[in-house]
Design a protein around this motif. Sequence first.
Motif, PDB file in Angstrom:
ATOM      1  N   ARG A 104      29.056  45.125  29.060  1.00  0.00           N
ATOM      2  CA  ARG A 104      29.638  43.972  29.755  1.00  0.00           C
ATOM      3  C   ARG A 104      30.146  42.939  28.764  1.00  0.00           C
ATOM      4  NH1 ARG A 104      26.044  41.368  33.938  1.00  0.00           N
ATOM      5  NH2 ARG A 104      27.986  40.691  34.831  1.00  0.00           N
ATOM      6  N   TYR A 110      40.570  38.111  38.937  1.00  0.00           N
ATOM      7  CA  TYR A 110      39.782  38.615  40.072  1.00  0.00           C
ATOM      8  C   TYR A 110      38.485  39.250  39.556  1.00  0.00           C
ATOM      9  CZ  TYR A 110      44.239  38.420  42.589  1.00  0.00           C
ATOM     10  OH  TYR A 110      45.417  38.013  43.139  1.00  0.00           O
ATOM     11  N   ALA A 148      34.397  38.095  39.884  1.00  0.00           N
ATOM     12  CA  ALA A 148      33.341  38.948  40.426  1.00  0.00           C
ATOM     13  C   ALA A 148      32.352  39.373  39.353  1.00  0.00           C
ATOM     14  CB  ALA A 148      33.968  40.183  41.063  1.00  0.00           C
ATOM     15  N   HIS A 205      30.192  37.813  37.770  1.00  0.00           N
ATOM     16  CA  HIS A 205      28.891  37.165  37.866  1.00  0.00           C
ATOM     17  C   HIS A 205      28.094  37.890  38.934  1.00  0.00           C
ATOM     18  CE1 HIS A 205      26.181  33.995  37.104  1.00  0.00           C
ATOM     19  NE2 HIS A 205      26.362  33.322  38.207  1.00  0.00           N
ATOM     20  N   LYS A 206      27.827  39.193  38.695  1.00  0.00           N
ATOM     21  CA  LYS A 206      27.338  40.009  39.798  1.00  0.00           C
ATOM     22  C   LYS A 206      25.851  39.833  40.055  1.00  0.00           C
ATOM     23  CE  LYS A 206      26.388  44.034  36.984  1.00  0.00           C
ATOM     24  NZ  LYS A 206      26.755  45.377  36.627  1.00  0.00           N
ATOM     25  N   LYS A 243      24.712  36.854  44.645  1.00  0.00           N
ATOM     26  CA  LYS A 243      25.403  37.383  45.804  1.00  0.00           C
ATOM     27  C   LYS A 243      26.771  36.722  45.941  1.00  0.00           C
ATOM     28  CE  LYS A 243      23.575  36.505  49.747  1.00  0.00           C
ATOM     29  NZ  LYS A 243      22.469  36.312  50.673  1.00  0.00           N
ATOM     30  N   GLY A 273      28.688  35.735  43.684  1.00  0.00           N
ATOM     31  CA  GLY A 273      29.667  36.216  42.722  1.00  0.00           C
ATOM     32  C   GLY A 273      30.544  37.296  43.322  1.00  0.00           C
ATOM     33  N   THR A 274      29.901  38.308  43.886  1.00  0.00           N
ATOM     34  CA  THR A 274      30.659  39.406  44.456  1.00  0.00           C
ATOM     35  C   THR A 274      31.477  38.937  45.639  1.00  0.00           C
ATOM     36  OG1 THR A 274      28.593  40.523  44.012  1.00  0.00           O
ATOM     37  CG2 THR A 274      30.346  41.839  44.955  1.00  0.00           C
ATOM     38  N   GLU A 275      30.841  38.104  46.465  1.00  0.00           N
ATOM     39  CA  GLU A 275      31.541  37.629  47.666  1.00  0.00           C
ATOM     40  C   GLU A 275      32.769  36.818  47.265  1.00  0.00           C
ATOM     41  OE1 GLU A 275      29.125  35.136  50.146  1.00  0.00           O
ATOM     42  OE2 GLU A 275      30.942  34.296  51.025  1.00  0.00           O
ATOM     43  N   GLY A 330      34.380  36.879  44.455  1.00  0.00           N
ATOM     44  CA  GLY A 330      35.389  37.715  43.823  1.00  0.00           C
ATOM     45  C   GLY A 330      36.195  38.462  44.859  1.00  0.00           C
ATOM     46  N   MET A 331      35.499  38.955  45.876  1.00  0.00           N
ATOM     47  CA  MET A 331      36.172  39.730  46.933  1.00  0.00           C
ATOM     48  C   MET A 331      37.159  38.848  47.685  1.00  0.00           C
ATOM     49  SD  MET A 331      35.897  42.808  47.475  1.00  0.00           S
ATOM     50  CE  MET A 331      37.141  43.644  48.411  1.00  0.00           C
TER      51      MET A 331
END
Lengths: 605, 547
Positions: A177, A216, A220, A222-223, A226, A228-230, A232-233
Amino acid sequence: MSEIIYVQPFDDNFTTALLPELILVAGLFALIIIPNLGKATFRVPGTQIRLPYFLGGERYSLISNPRLPSWIAVTTLLLAFVEVIMNFESGLQRYMIVSELLPTTINGATAGDILVNGGSHIVPGSSKELLLINDFSRLFEMIFFGAISLAAIASMNRLQSFDSSDKSTNALYNNRRQADFYILLLTAAMGMAIVALAQDLFVLFLGLELASFSSYVLVAFHKESKEGTEGGMKYFIVGSVASGVGLYGLSMLYLWAGTLQLGELSVAFDAAMAPQGFPALPLIALGFILVGFGFKVSAAPFHFAAPDAYAGASSPVAGILATASKAMGIIGLTRMLLIVASPESNDGSAIWLVALGILSVVTMTWGNIAALGSDNPKRMLAYSSVAHAGYMLAGLTAIGAWNWDPELAGHGGDAAIMVMTAILFHLVVLVCFKLGAFLVLSILESEGEVSKMSSLRGLSKREPLLAVSMFIFMISLAGVPPMSGFMSKLLMIMGIVKVSIGNMGDALSNGDILSIGDAHWVWWLALIMVLNSAISMFYYLRVIVTMYFHEPEGDRQGPLPIGWQVRTAIFACVVASVFFGINADGLIELCEMAANSLNYSWASQ
Amino acid sequence: MQDLISMPLVGFPIIASLIIMGTISNMSEEVREKLVNPIRWAVLIFSLVLLGLTTTMFYNFFGDLNGFEGIAFNTYEYHIRYNWVESLGIHWSVGLDALSFPMVWLTTLLLPVTIIATWNEKNGAFYHPLLLLMGGALIGVFVALDLFMFYVFWELTLIPMFFLILKWGGEDRKYAAQKFFIYTFTASVVMLLGLVTLYFLQNPLEPLAHSGTMTGRTFDISSIVSHAHQANMGGNWFLGASMQKIIFAMLMLGFLVKLPAVPFHTWLPDAHVQAPTGGSMLLAGVMLKMGAYGMFRLPIALFPHALEYFQLVLMAIGMVSLVWGSIVCLGQTNLKKMVAYSSVSHMGVICIGIATMQPMGWAAALFMMFAHGIISPHLFAVCGAFKHHYHSMEIGSMRGMAKHSPWLATSMMFAWMASLGLPLLAGFVAELMVLIALWHFLVAEGWSVLWMVGPALVLAVTAAYYLWSMQRTIFEGGDETQPPASMDGQPIPDIGNHEKLAMFVLAMFTILFGVMPWIALDMMNDWSIQIFEGLIMPILGNFNGGV
């Protein structure tokens, strides 16, 4: 002003012209290759001879350091940044990269060809202008590289790393990463640089997409959380829809004009102004393209993904979105609105004037009011960045209000340069205090989630210097003198007022009696802007009050984790925020030069 | 010329306080605790040096007609100008005249007095540097002769005051501090837009000296004033009638909120009641005067036509402030709130003085600024002593304080008497002059002199609420005293030596400027006459009889 040198790709002067970008490319390659270097050998079949081929195997001790990618990226970005600054220092040479540059000695120039560089010519229509290197684009590159290198420095110890004593290639997978993140940062910087230089809307779109896709993924990245993913999406979906709409606009523009070259489009727009009105197709296309760039600058009502993205991303990345990415959107808007679509409507102002004016008022008011109600510091900063986008849109509107009456042209040109200077100045200093504020949050984040204002509590007791920095960033954002934020606000107001008042001063000297109604209506934008900055005071003050006058709570006690890199970045931001406030002259001149080079017709009139 | 202002009076206080605060902010609590006393002494000595410097300036010009007296309109002593931001025509430009000098001297006087008065409060290490920062910023406002610089210092004063209220204030300090900041900030951004509009509208036929290279305009106040003066003298309104009125209104909004005049006054009682004693003393003593000072410096000097146009509005605002402030005072049970509203009422007097458009009225307004700047810190020092020693400011909760706290009772009585306008004390001179100027105004306008009844009655009301509050606090109770419930049966203390010293100094100056007002009044009178002869009369004619 020096002549523009035309350059063909990979020809003379190409490396000189694009040195900062080439540094980035080299850095990108280094970033991909260097962490993979190792003592791998290849046994020549049938023999005992082992030939080293260096990729893979047991890695060297220096290379197996998980921080290595970050150092490579930071060095690359800083080198590019310094190179841009040195370009300015030594007097900028302007270059235009064209697809085809024909030596006149071989096939002689025909009528209509443009002679350049003394011995060459370009054929209009067949050789495309691709990239333009001038003060304007270099200034934006300075913003991009500066912001991204600060964010890169700040991210150095944000990503989890594993033991560096493990020298096997497996350790590289564990620390992958580290490399991914910085590769994305570099590609984002590349994309933004291309947007800054692009002279063709298609090239611009390519750069935009390169930067967007990198961002984008960065959001995302910063996984661990929660959000982070949201975030990013959401950012990806809304962003790709906006890009799609923008691309559709581009295709309609191509359908209408048969070209995507900025210069040729500008001519086409000027020619299209018929007595019975403007054709609908380019206007619809313009509207679609506005949506695309409006998303990038997070103008209301295209800003909905921004708060989620900022809150979900790690703070340095959110800082990039709020500064560099926004500057990228402003370039797009500037090129589209001021260079291409600037024919006047019946009242002598640009055709998009009213639309953009309404957009700016809605954006700044919406941003400020939404920020009032948000308890998450990152969302609050996101909304404040929406509000700042509104201020800049107000500036762009004011340029559009430029009175196109040739008798007043002198005033209009001066005023347009003044507003453009203000916008550029604002974008530069925004990097100092907006990114700085995100970096402070970044230190807090390395301790735990920062999703409530209460995580800032008692910062002055825990980390006095950090609290002072945040204080400076907040009052700078609010535009309190003597910080740089005030200077940018003042410049913006001055520019808008200058535009709106135009030549009223002359009329006054002649003894005519004028009222405020005789000023152009963009004057009211300035009033709305100052009232908005008063509203914004509420939430900036709330941060200050929380830091200074609430006791630390819960397990958030004592000093924060040490990270000298991010602290250095914050220190740089503080110094710049204060310095450009009390000694703004140099930066103003730089921005003025850049604004001049955007459109030479302003200066010459 | 030697630059006696920039560094000594403005730069050093600000830089010194920033350095002190920067240094101590990174220290641990214990070390900081040890440093409180040295810092306190250092700041006190430093502020006494400042006072010495300004007093020397005062002394140099005392009786010297070539000093602040007799200098022509729009000329300044110690006038120095450096380039700051050349592209926009921004300068670091400082200077003093009879309008600003008394305020500067007052600021330097109040700094040490404030520090001494709050000597025994446990305020920690940041308190005194913040006071010093406040002082430097306030002096910056008064000496600035450049619109940009004026605005920068105007806003800079908010920050230390915000922290003073927030850190050492009362129960509702967060609400009060934010209300204070946002209220005045809103008004001043509108003022800023007015200033910028003014900046671009002043369109000299040939570029003035000190113009920006980029804009061709200047922020330099003296250049703008002389340009405005020329334009006004030409028979036209500077900037044209309509624009002049609008910009006048925008600037006045900023100044009236700061003053504060009814209906923009609601931030003041909150800020005062919650502020610590030192903050209140500087807030009432100098910060409110920034509003009146700004009116004289900008709108009045630039737009005499608009002033004449808005004269009655201003008069009405002054009257309403005067009446409303004193009536509300009658109903207050909180000592400090009462004093705060009395400030509103006194600021109404300044407003009326300006609105009379008489040289005497303006001199009176100037002297009121000065006298109120000495008296009101005394009032707030007394309130602070009550808070500090009795932990209560409820007027009805204590009785017969004279018996146990004779010093405090004496000080209170003196300050209260000074504020209600007892003859031979500084406040009386100003009030009397304003009333005379109002009389002239009424006569010149041909209005009924019965209008005088209003302000005269208000003075009676003022006397009433002051006397009534004293009666309920220090006298009533016969042989018995009733200590406030907040004392919990503790023995009733009197004020300490430091408070006595501070109040004594203020009382002495109140008497000095009450018995010999001409020390300061002469130059103010002279300034008003200069500005009338130079500015008002040539433009508006022999105005209002021009007494």
